[in-house]
Design a protein around this motif. Structure first.
Motif, PDB file in Angstrom:
ATOM      1  N   PRO B  82       0.520  -1.227  -0.104  1.00 14.58           N
ATOM      2  CA  PRO B  82      -0.119   0.232  -0.259  1.00 14.58           C
ATOM      3  C   PRO B  82       0.677   0.963  -0.411  1.00 14.58           C
ATOM      4  CG  PRO B  82      -0.714  -1.358   1.809  1.00 14.58           C
ATOM      5  CD  PRO B  82       0.528  -1.740   0.832  1.00 14.58           C
ATOM      6  N   GLY B  84       0.273   5.504   0.320  1.00 13.71           N
ATOM      7  CA  GLY B  84       0.933   7.230   0.370  1.00 13.71           C
ATOM      8  C   GLY B  84       0.859   8.044  -0.595  1.00 13.71           C
ATOM      9  N   ALA B  85       1.914   8.996  -0.187  1.00 15.98           N
ATOM     10  CA  ALA B  85       2.648   9.770  -0.764  1.00 15.98           C
ATOM     11  C   ALA B  85       3.994   9.436  -1.459  1.00 15.98           C
ATOM     12  CB  ALA B  85       2.187  11.230  -0.648  1.00 15.98           C
ATOM     13  N   GLY B  86       4.200   8.418  -0.318  1.00 10.35           N
ATOM     14  CA  GLY B  86       5.594   7.982  -1.412  1.00 10.35           C
ATOM     15  C   GLY B  86       7.236   8.620   0.143  1.00 10.35           C
ATOM     16  N   THR B  87       6.558   9.423   0.616  1.00  6.34           N
ATOM     17  CA  THR B  87       7.243   9.891   1.780  1.00  6.34           C
ATOM     18  C   THR B  87       7.897   9.182   2.969  1.00  6.34           C
ATOM     19  OG1 THR B  87       5.874  10.771   3.280  1.00  6.34           O
ATOM     20  CG2 THR B  87       6.304  12.631   1.305  1.00  6.34           C
ATOM     21  N   SER B  88       7.927   8.263   3.176  1.00  7.45           N
ATOM     22  CA  SER B  88       8.616   7.524   4.353  1.00  7.45           C
ATOM     23  C   SER B  88       9.621   7.708   3.934  1.00  7.45           C
ATOM     24  CB  SER B  88       7.570   5.619   4.094  1.00  7.45           C
ATOM     25  OG  SER B  88       8.339   4.998   5.145  1.00  7.45           O
ATOM     26  N   SER B 147       6.059  17.100   9.479  1.00 12.19           N
ATOM     27  CA  SER B 147       7.096  17.730   9.381  1.00 12.19           C
ATOM     28  C   SER B 147       6.266  17.792   7.163  1.00 12.19           C
ATOM     29  CB  SER B 147       8.738  17.994   8.761  1.00 12.19           C
ATOM     30  OG  SER B 147       8.583  18.502  10.058  1.00 12.19           O
ATOM     31  N   SER B 148       6.246  16.636   6.870  1.00 11.88           N
ATOM     32  CA  SER B 148       5.503  16.452   5.153  1.00 11.88           C
ATOM     33  C   SER B 148       4.414  16.317   5.286  1.00 11.88           C
ATOM     34  CB  SER B 148       6.049  15.382   5.279  1.00 11.88           C
ATOM     35  OG  SER B 148       6.121  14.332   6.414  1.00 11.88           O
ATOM     36  N   THR B 153      -0.258  11.506   2.744  1.00 12.65           N
ATOM     37  CA  THR B 153      -1.538  11.074   3.373  1.00 12.65           C
ATOM     38  C   THR B 153      -1.726  10.768   4.567  1.00 12.65           C
ATOM     39  OG1 THR B 153      -1.159   8.553   2.080  1.00 12.65           O
ATOM     40  CG2 THR B 153      -1.799  10.418   0.636  1.00 12.65           C
ATOM     41  N   ASN B 157       0.083   8.659   7.210  1.00  9.34           N
ATOM     42  CA  ASN B 157      -0.110   9.046   8.724  1.00  9.34           C
ATOM     43  C   ASN B 157      -0.587   8.180   9.687  1.00  9.34           C
ATOM     44  OD1 ASN B 157      -0.454  12.162   8.424  1.00  9.34           O
ATOM     45  ND2 ASN B 157       0.935  11.161   7.127  1.00  9.34           N
ATOM     46  N   ALA B 159      -0.338   4.457   8.981  1.00 10.31           N
ATOM     47  CA  ALA B 159      -0.061   2.982   8.758  1.00 10.31           C
ATOM     48  C   ALA B 159       1.659   3.265   9.325  1.00 10.31           C
ATOM     49  CB  ALA B 159       0.727   2.439   7.154  1.00 10.31           C
ATOM     50  N   SER B 162       2.226   8.848  13.004  1.00 12.26           N
ATOM     51  CA  SER B 162       3.269   9.505  12.244  1.00 12.26           C
ATOM     52  C   SER B 162       2.970   9.871  13.482  1.00 12.26           C
ATOM     53  CB  SER B 162       2.969  10.412  11.056  1.00 12.26           C
ATOM     54  OG  SER B 162       3.095   9.348  10.065  1.00 12.26           O
ATOM     55  N   GLY B 163       3.893  11.407  13.799  1.00 17.53           N
ATOM     56  CA  GLY B 163       4.469  12.421  15.071  1.00 17.53           C
ATOM     57  C   GLY B 163       4.327  13.584  14.198  1.00 17.53           C
ATOM     58  N   VAL B 218      -6.223   0.431   3.930  1.00 18.61           N
ATOM     59  CA  VAL B 218      -7.013   2.009   4.901  1.00 18.61           C
ATOM     60  C   VAL B 218      -7.400   2.446   3.845  1.00 18.61           C
ATOM     61  CG1 VAL B 218      -7.407   4.095   6.334  1.00 18.61           C
ATOM     62  CG2 VAL B 218      -6.408   1.580   7.399  1.00 18.61           C
TER      63      VAL B 218
HETATM   64  C1  LIG Z   1      11.310  15.735   4.372  1.00 20.32           C
HETATM   65  C2  LIG Z   1      10.319  15.040   5.292  1.00 20.32           C
HETATM   66  C3  LIG Z   1       9.501  15.224   6.841  1.00 20.32           C
HETATM   67  C4  LIG Z   1       8.901  14.339   7.228  1.00 20.32           C
HETATM   68  N1  LIG Z   1       8.379  14.293   8.985  1.00 20.32           N
HETATM   69  C5  LIG Z   1       7.724  13.949   9.626  1.00 20.32           C
HETATM   70  C6  LIG Z   1       7.490  14.312  10.850  1.00 20.32           C
HETATM   71  O1  LIG Z   1       8.200  15.281  11.139  1.00 20.32           O
HETATM   72  N2  LIG Z   1       6.833  13.034  11.740  1.00 20.32           N
HETATM   73  C7  LIG Z   1       6.644  12.243  10.690  1.00 20.32           C
HETATM   74  O2  LIG Z   1       6.439  11.350  11.883  1.00 20.32           O
HETATM   75  N3  LIG Z   1       7.206  11.443   9.626  1.00 20.32           N
HETATM   76  C8  LIG Z   1       7.861  12.580   8.836  1.00 20.32           C
HETATM   77  N4  LIG Z   1       8.154  11.667   7.835  1.00 20.32           N
HETATM   78  C9  LIG Z   1       7.440  10.873   7.573  1.00 20.32           C
HETATM   79  C10 LIG Z   1       6.758  10.352   6.490  1.00 20.32           C
HETATM   80  O3  LIG Z   1       6.331  11.938   5.670  1.00 20.32           O
HETATM   81  C11 LIG Z   1       5.310  10.191   7.829  1.00 20.32           C
HETATM   82  O4  LIG Z   1       6.017   8.323   7.513  1.00 20.32           O
HETATM   83  C12 LIG Z   1       4.066  10.063   7.292  1.00 20.32           C
HETATM   84  O5  LIG Z   1       3.010   9.138   7.054  1.00 20.32           O
HETATM   85  C13 LIG Z   1       4.535   8.653   5.279  1.00 20.32           C
HETATM   86  O6  LIG Z   1       2.853   9.196   4.337  1.00 20.32           O
HETATM   87  P1  LIG Z   1       2.967   8.657   3.107  1.00 20.32           P
HETATM   88  O7  LIG Z   1       1.762   9.357   2.385  1.00 20.32           O
HETATM   89  O8  LIG Z   1       4.007   9.046   2.491  1.00 20.32           O
HETATM   90  O9  LIG Z   1       2.940   7.550   3.298  1.00 20.32           O
HETATM   91  P2  LIG Z   1       3.929   6.434   2.475  1.00 20.32           P
HETATM   92  O10 LIG Z   1       5.085   7.080   2.041  1.00 20.32           O
HETATM   93  O11 LIG Z   1       3.616   6.191   0.865  1.00 20.32           O
HETATM   94  O12 LIG Z   1       3.790   5.506   2.723  1.00 20.32           O
HETATM   95  C14 LIG Z   1       4.327   5.250   4.155  1.00 20.32           C
HETATM   96  C15 LIG Z   1       3.607   3.609   4.986  1.00 20.32           C
HETATM   97  O13 LIG Z   1       2.258   3.577   5.031  1.00 20.32           O
HETATM   98  C16 LIG Z   1       1.261   2.411   4.371  1.00 20.32           C
HETATM   99  N5  LIG Z   1       0.381   2.796   3.866  1.00 20.32           N
HETATM  100  C17 LIG Z   1       0.182   3.616   2.936  1.00 20.32           C
HETATM  101  N6  LIG Z   1      -1.226   3.765   2.659  1.00 20.32           N
HETATM  102  C18 LIG Z   1      -2.295   2.663   3.238  1.00 20.32           C
HETATM  103  C19 LIG Z   1      -3.064   2.251   2.939  1.00 20.32           C
HETATM  104  N7  LIG Z   1      -3.712   3.457   2.030  1.00 20.32           N
HETATM  105  N8  LIG Z   1      -2.815   1.280   3.720  1.00 20.32           N
HETATM  106  C20 LIG Z   1      -1.996   0.661   4.836  1.00 20.32           C
HETATM  107  N9  LIG Z   1      -1.115   1.148   4.154  1.00 20.32           N
HETATM  108  C21 LIG Z   1      -1.125   2.204   4.204  1.00 20.32           C
HETATM  109  C22 LIG Z   1       2.872   2.002   3.343  1.00 20.32           C
HETATM  110  O14 LIG Z   1       2.753   0.914   2.526  1.00 20.32           O
HETATM  111  C23 LIG Z   1       4.012   2.564   4.057  1.00 20.32           C
HETATM  112  O15 LIG Z   1       4.083   0.960   5.004  1.00 20.32           O
HETATM  113  C24 LIG Z   1       8.976  13.132   7.169  1.00 20.32           C
HETATM  114  C25 LIG Z   1       9.320  12.957   5.227  1.00 20.32           C
HETATM  115  C26 LIG Z   1       9.847  13.567   4.868  1.00 20.32           C
HETATM  116  C27 LIG Z   1      10.178  13.078   3.741  1.00 20.32           C
END
Ligand SMILES: Cc1cc2nc3c(=O)[nH]c(=O)nc-3n(C[C@H](O)[C@H](O)[C@H](O)COP(=O)(O)OP(=O)(O)OC[C@H]3O[C@@H](n4cnc5c(N)ncnc54)[C@H](O)[C@@H]3O)c2cc1C
Lengths: 395, 477
Positions: B82, B84-88, B147-148, B153, B157, B159, B162-163, B218
């Protein structure tokens, strides 16, 4: 029969491993004050945390406290109070409601996820619980979480343990996040409001920027007096004064508001927290219904059309405590019907054992979630020796 | 490149064309991405050193489509990651040649906002910030603020649990989540939670939050929205010694004050962020705290006055209370862009351990030593109130061996966090990045219990299977 009282974690492991090998079901207990909650389980012995006591870590500056599971809640509360801190979620004491004696333990507070009025602002017990050690039904010692506030390492089994009522593991140690005790607490009381007006006022207060930490409504029918709607704020004195004034202004349309401070207010909130308002008559059945706050009055209107009941609201209307006639299903069909329309869930907190054996004490769930529930039980306790059947038949 | 991926399933690779034909009717034509060029976009996430092309990418528009895709994948033994935005930052959203990426980014609508009940129901592909924007006209917001937040997404968050900078007061995702709609591995759609509080039985919502895409997909969420405080005001404090900054944080908490945020930056981080944001950070101090309080103007003044008084014994070299909205915004801009600003001057990897705050001075000293031993620089920004560290280990990807050195230092730092009583990850998740360190923090029994719970949802290890649990020693259901 005398309970089994392990004095350390490895003792508990041995007892449970042995019980699992012999398929001997155990009643899992802390102080036993909540033993009357849940379906009556067929068990052959009681496994008690009574001999696992003591605060094991307390770092006021880090806002964490850990204690062995059998530590009396009062001891934890006292240790915190000495340093001007408290458990944020305001744990309830159901002894008066359930007519039980003994001392509530900190482990059971976690296992039952017991939270009071402040839950709307500070979260539930499960939100403050940051670590847990337990022995699963295989007799293995397992930990989840830890003693730091932010931790996302691995699956969050802490949450599963919170509110599992001893069916997944015998909790041996818990770690909670704590908060400073507020310098001052003040309560605003509105009088004579109907349920729906009152909940409207509570929702308006909770949705204000003024950090309401308690929002309850005691209808007139509760004790024949005048209906009272209570709104609590806490914090530094200076800030409490400011917010009290703002809230009065915000709620001006709901009639005159009286500010109550000190012991009188404290006693009222304790009565709401512990549901002692429904303790008598002691033979009535008592339900705890969680729903969306604004739906509380409609839910109760639906119930009251079909049942004789007395009730009050906490959590801004989202928690309804109600007392019903214990005969038949104690109102289960009606209450669960209303929950089905309005959303939420109902738990039968107090009823005679026959009723709890015949009626689902915890809200029945749709088939796929029931499947997950059963499989989770098996993942922790494959032999089914820990409080079997206490939450659901076969779980 | 020290993190291993499992060997892709050859049988699946051989059936790729057939699998694509099976997926095609399940979603709109443009929602199935198969060409190599287009798949490339999805080959990594925030952990950009690792790249793997997925078998295909599917971007459904409805829960029903997600269910159909899940059913098909389960029947065909196809792995699903799965996204979301791929910022993991832990590689959580990176897939592999034998797995499809199931992205929820097209499902990004607000479905219902209920101000009286303080809830919002949203599709899971909505960005974190968009939720706050959708409720801002009534003075509300969604509290956890990674911060992201502009990009990430709510699905991600949830999954990752996130804080953000303000979770000292408002909690992290799990404390602000009321319900989810989730598609299980066999395509069954379940509703967990709702607009009410607490679980009817086991706290499945608490389990799903932070489960890193291993238990289901989700598709919708009900989140708590909060009414914003009347106002907020940050103050900046600079200290000559790390110990002083740490002790100041402890003293503030000890005095019964929980500021809405307490953020720490060390000298290198201050320099990097100041160059980017021009926030007026002091450049001549070893440690800086951003402390924010909330309330009416008078309340903010009252609390800040208390904090300033508490800080005196720790000899703050700089002490500045923000005097305007613009100044506050600049102060936060610097902190929130710390990762981006660092990225402009260097390659870096971001660590995310949590430690007991009392161990701060010791841990910071050790972090410095560990990085120096590898010949690398480090900048520290972190959430001081809760001990969640973010050392940014600086390296040059073009210098052979430097990335490996950075990874080695990172590993040492995380082990250190566990050693002092903390954990491997406070908010970024385990993903692939910390997977092989899980045995530092957990015993075999701890891990097995987690895996057995995982097995309740996904007995065949089809959901995001390369993550979280070390590849060896895995248990079936
Ligand atoms: C510049 C930067 C700053 C950041 N700052 C913070 C911060 O302050 N605090 C913090 O906690 N994190 C931070 N992060 C990390 C990241 O942004 C978080 O982990 C965020 O929640 C990931 O969201 P995403 O939509 O990009 O998910 P993705 O990277 O796409 O996926 C993250 C995880 O969620 C799972 N997932 C995605 N969608 C679903 C779904 N629909 N159902 C089930 N599982 C799913 C994926 O399989 C993966 O394991 C930061 C990242 C960057 C690049």
């Amino acid at each position: 029969m005398t309970p089994l009282t392990p004095t350390c974690e490895s003792d508990a492991c041995a007892i449970i491993a042995d019980a699992a090998a012999r398929r001997m079901p155990l009643a899992v207990a802390g102080g036993g004050t909540k033993a009357g909650i849940g379906r009556p389980a067929q068990t052959e012995a009681t496994l008690s945390s009574a001999a696992l006591t003591g605060v094991t870590l307390y770092e006021p500056a880090e806002l964490v406290i850990a204690a062995l599971a059998g530590t009396p809640l009062s001891e934890v509360v006292r240790a915190l109070a000495d340093r001007g801190q408290q458990l944020p979620f305001e744990p309830a004491d159901y002894r008066a409601l359930l007519g039980s004696s003994g001392k509530p333990t900190i482990g059971a507070v976690a296992a039952a996820n017991v939270s009071g009025p402040r839950r709307i602002m500070a979260g539930a017990a499960r939100d403050s619980l940051i670590g847990v050690r337990f022995v699963n039904g295989r007799g293995e010692a397992v930990k989840s979480g830890g003693s730091v506030m932010k931790n996302v390492t691995g699956l969050d089994l802490v949450k599963l343990m919170a509110g599992s009522w001893g069916t997944l593991g015998f909790v041996t140690e818990v770690t909670f996040k704590v908060l400073p005790r507020p310098e001052r607490s003040a309560t605003l009381a509105l009088a004579g409001l109907s349920d729906s007006r009152a909940v409207e006022a509570l929702c308006a207060a909770v949705a204000s920027p003024f950090e309401v930490t308690g929002a309850a409504h005691l209808p007139a029918a509760l004790d024949g007096g005048e209906a009272r709607t209570l709104i609590r704020i806490e914090g530094f004195s200076f800030s409490v004064d400011h917010r009290l004034g703002e809230l009065k202004r915000l709620l001006a349309g709901y009639g005159p508001a009286e500010a109550i401070d000190g012991e009188r207010a404290g006693a009222l909130w304790a009565a709401v927290r512990d549901a002692t308002l429904l303790a008598e008559p002691h033979d009535s059945a008592v339900w705890r219904v969680s729903t969306a706050p604004a739906k509380g009055p409609a839910l109760m209107a639906q119930v009251a059309r079909a049942l004789q009941a007395r009730w009050f609201y906490d959590w801004s209307g989202g928690l309804v405590w109600l007392a019903t006639d214990p005969a038949g299903d104690a109102g289960a069909a009606t209450i669960r019907g209303a929950v089905a329309t309005q959303g939420g869930h109902a738990t039968l907190v107090r009823a005679p054992a026959e009723v709890r054996a015949a009626v689902d004490v915890f809200e029945p769930q749709p088939a796929p979630l029931m499947r997950v529930t059963r499989d989770i039980k098996a993942a922790f306790d494959p032999a089914g020796v820990l409080n079997p059947g206490r939450m659901y038949a076969g779980v | 490149m020290s993190i291993a991926f499992p060997v892709p399933d050859q049988a699946i690779l051989a059936r790729r064309e057939e699998i694509l034909r099976g997926l095609a009717p399940l979603v709109a034509p443009e929602a199935l991405i198969v060409t190599e060029d287009e798949r490339r976009v999805f080959e990594t996430d925030g952990l950009t050193a690792y790249r793997k092309l997925p078998l295909a990418v599917v971007l459904p528009s409805t829960t029903e489509e997600v269910a159909a895709v899940m059913r098909f994948c389960r029947e065909n033994g196809v792995k699903v990651v799965p996204r979301g935005a791929g910022t993991s930052l832990s590689g959580g959203a990176i897939a592999q040649e034998d797995a499809i990426i199931l992205g929820v980014a097209k499902m990004n609508r607000v479905l219902e906002v209920d101000f009286a009940n303080r809830t919002a129901r949203v599709q899971s592909g909505i960005t974190n910030l968009a939720i706050s924007q959708a409720v801002a006209h009534e003075g509300f917001f969604y509290a956890p603020d990674p911060s992201s937040q502009l990009a990430c997404t709510i699905a991600g968050n949830i999954a990752m649990n996130s804080g953000g900078a303000h979770c000292l007061k408002y909690g992290v995702t799990t404390n602000n989540l009321l319900g989810v709609t989730m598609v299980l591995v066999d395509g069954t759609v379940v509703e967990i939670g709702g607009e009410h509080l607490d679980a009817p039985g086991y706290d499945l919502l608490g389990l799903v939050c932070g489960s890193e895409g291993q238990l289901g997909v989700v598709t919708e969420a009900v989140v708590r929205i909060l009414r914003a405080a009347e106002g907020a005001r940050p103050a900046l404090m600079g200290f000559d010694a790390v110990e002083d900054a740490g002790a100041c944080v402890a003293a503030i908490i000890g005095a019964g004050i929980i500021p809405v945020a307490m953020e720490y930056m060390d000298r290198p981080a201050i320099k990097i962020c100041e160059a980017f944001a021009h926030a007026g950070y002091p450049l001549d101090v070893e440690a800086m705290l951003i402390i924010e309080v909330e309330g009416s103007d008078e309340e903010c003044e009252d609390t800040l006055a208390r904090i300033v008084e508490i800080a005196q014994p720790f000899r703050p070299k700089t002490l500045r209370v923000s005097q305007s909205e613009a100044e506050s915004a600049a102060i936060w801009k610097g902190r929130k862009s710390a990762f981006g600003a660092t990225g402009r001057i260097s390659d870096y990897i971001c660590m995310d351990g949590t430690i007991p705050t009392g161990r701060l001075p010791y841990v910071l000293k050790r972090i410095d030593e560990i990085c120096k031993a590898e010949g690398l620089g480090v900048a520290n920004v972190f959430h001081a109130g809760d001990g969640n560290l973010h050392p940014l280990i600086l390296f040059d990807i073009n210098k052979p061996g430097e990335m490996e050195k950075a990874e080695a230092a990172g590993e040492e730092i995380l082990k250190l966090c566990v050693e002092v009583g903390g954990c491997l990850t406070g908010e970024h998740g385990v993903g692939i990045e910390k997977r092989d360190l899980m045995r530092c923090q957990f015993t075999e029994a701890d891990l097995k219990q987690q895996m057995r719970v995982r097995g309740v949802f996904d007995p065949g290890w089809l959901m995001n299977p390369a993550k979280v649990f070390p590849l060896e020693g895995r248990v079936a259901a």
